[in-house]
Design an enzyme around this catalytic site. Structure first.
Site, PDB file in Angstrom:
ATOM      1  CD  GLU A 266      31.032  10.940   5.181  1.00 46.94           C
ATOM      2  OE1 GLU A 266      30.093  10.898   5.987  1.00 46.94           O
ATOM      3  OE2 GLU A 266      31.292  11.922   4.472  1.00 46.94           O
TER       4      GLU A 266
ATOM      5  CG  ASN B 296      26.578  14.495   0.276  1.00 46.86           C
ATOM      6  OD1 ASN B 296      25.756  14.069   1.086  1.00 46.86           O
ATOM      7  ND2 ASN B 296      27.858  14.556   0.548  1.00 46.86           N
TER       8      ASN B 296
ATOM      9  CB  CYS C 115      29.385  17.089   2.640  1.00 52.31           C
ATOM     10  SG  CYS C 115      30.279  16.113   3.865  1.00 52.31           S
TER      11      CYS C 115
END
Length: 447
Positions: free
Chosen positions: A154, A214, A266
């Protein structure tokens, strides 16, 4: 299509709701009976703009269901999305116990072909572990059923997750099975009708892409935060520097804002996990260690400014604090910079009057665990509006950049705050404008 989503946390609930919005029949499974009860009674356990309306609409239409019945959930979907938590283990690696438990349940109960899709953020090699877990359970049963394992990471921003899912900038599918590829292409076709943004690659590359994305964003934030300290020291303005370097198309403008550090579910977790993966591969990452260290230091930058002004003993001082969630449009308090700021102010004896438009209840729960009941009762007060936080306060501390904080009544603020001072951790205001109201304005990376 018939789809099962295992886990109704942030990723699982958004995924299930948005897939049902396109006409799919989705069953969301969670072992937390309380969470399922909330969802079945019309509640939403997280704050995410637009999500409640989608959940209610599709639940009413019968396309979206919530259950704790594992056998029913496994039997329902040809596509089984695993969207459970992967919290950091003691060594920083991702804890995969919930992922493998979900895989074992599928292997233990499946009766026909399944495509098992890792939606959780997982390290490289997790698909192999999922495949082995399912195969082991099938072997225990003495049955031979075909199944596929795929990776579909995702890329959702909290506060804009519904928009991100419905209008994705990319969809990554990692698979080595043609049937799984065709099913996932068909599933996502309605989301990419105007422009095909679906990327198919090998499973390990898909798994790695999520961590790499990320880590890159976290690196940009820590880089700008480190530059902000230097800019302040040499007399430059980091906001003007940001505009200057962001105009270069090779750099761009996103994630170049200096501030009080990043948080959430995250970035902190994924930076740690990528560093752990690098160490396990015999290639320790100096970059990831630096990104994490800079962020830890940056969460103290507002406290350092306050201590520089008032000294280490803050007894007798009251601070209004605007913003508790780690970012706007969410109630997520995981790794939020506000937790560090509040704890440090209270440790030094200050009273904090805190306001957040959404996260107050979650913040109270989390800070009660951080600080204990006594400190919460005596030194931390939650108020119902931004102006009411200012009442009786010596100075204002801004930690989260909610929109309602962008254009406050500076004249009223100047007459309310005893010391007429603002410590702004998000550089929301023009310093000259604020000082024109007689306010002492301290921000990030500005001399």
């Amino acid at each position: 299509m018939k789809i099962t989503v295992i886990g109704t946390g942030y990723v699982g609930l958004v995924t299930g709701a948005c897939l049902s919005e396109m006409g799919n029949h989705v069953v969301c499974l969670d072992v937390d009976a309380r969470k399922i009860e909330v969802l079945n009674s019309g509640g939403i356990p997280i704050h995410e703009p637009g999500l409640q309306e989608i959940v209610h609409r599709n639940a009413a239409a019968g396309r979206l269901e919530f259950t704790t019945d594992v056998a029913r959930a496994v039997g329902h979907g040809t596509l089984q999305f695993i969207a459970v938590g992967t919290p950091p283990d003691e060594d920083g690696s991702a804890d995969l116990q919930y992922v493998t438990a979900a895989a074992r349940n599928i292997g233990r109960l499946m009766t026909d072909h399944k495509v098992i899709v890792d939606k959780s953020t997982v390290p490289v090699g997790t698909a192999d572990k999922v495949r082995a877990a399912v195969a082991d359970e099938l072997a225990k049963r003495g049955v031979n059923l075909a199944f596929s394992v795929a990776s579909n990471p995702e890329f959702l921003k909290e506060g804009a997750a519904v928009e991100d899912f419905m209008r994705p900038d990319r969809i990554i599918i990692g698979t080595d099975d043609e049937r799984a590829t065709l099913l996932l292409r068909a599933l996502y076709a309605p989301f990419v009708r105007n422009h095909d943004r679906l990327l198919v690659m090998d499973i390990k590359s898909a798994e790695f892409s999520k961590y790499a994305a990320n880590a890159m964003l976290a690196t940009r934030i820590s880089f700008m935060n480190e530059l902000s300290r230097l800019a302040e020291a040499v007399g430059a303005d980091i906001e003007q520097v940001r505009v200057g370097i962001g105009s270069d198309p090779r750099i761009g403008t996103h994630f170049l804002y200096a501030g009080a550090g990043y948080g959430g579910s995250c970035f902190p977790k994924d930076v740690k996990a990528l560093a752990r993966s690098a160490a396990d591969a015999g290639l320790p990452s100096k970059m990831m260690a630096a990104v994490e260290a800079v962020n830890d230091e940056q969460k103290l930058v507002l406290v350092d400014k306050i201590v520089a002004q008032y000294g280490d003993d803050l007894r007798g001082k009251t601070f209004a604090l605007w913003g508790l969630a780690f970012k706007p449009n969410t109630d997520d308090m995981r790794e939020a910079p506000s937790r560090v700021v509040v704890a440090e102010l209270i440790r030094r004896g200050a009273v904090v009057r805190a306001y957040d438009p959404v996260a107050a209840a979650e913040a109270e729960r989390v800070l009660r665990l951080d600080l204990g009941d006594e400190a919460l009762a005596q030194q931390l007060r939650f108020v119902s509006s931004a102006p009411s936080a200012l009442a009786g306060a010596d100075a204002l501390v801004i930690v989260t950049e909610w929109k309602e904080f962008r254009t406050p009544d500076f004249e009223a603020m100047s007459s309310t705050l005893t010391d007429r001072r603002i410590f702004d951790g998000r550089n929301l205001y023009d310093p000259a404008l604020v000082r024109g109201f007689g306010l002492d304005y301290r921000s990030i990376g500005r001399a």
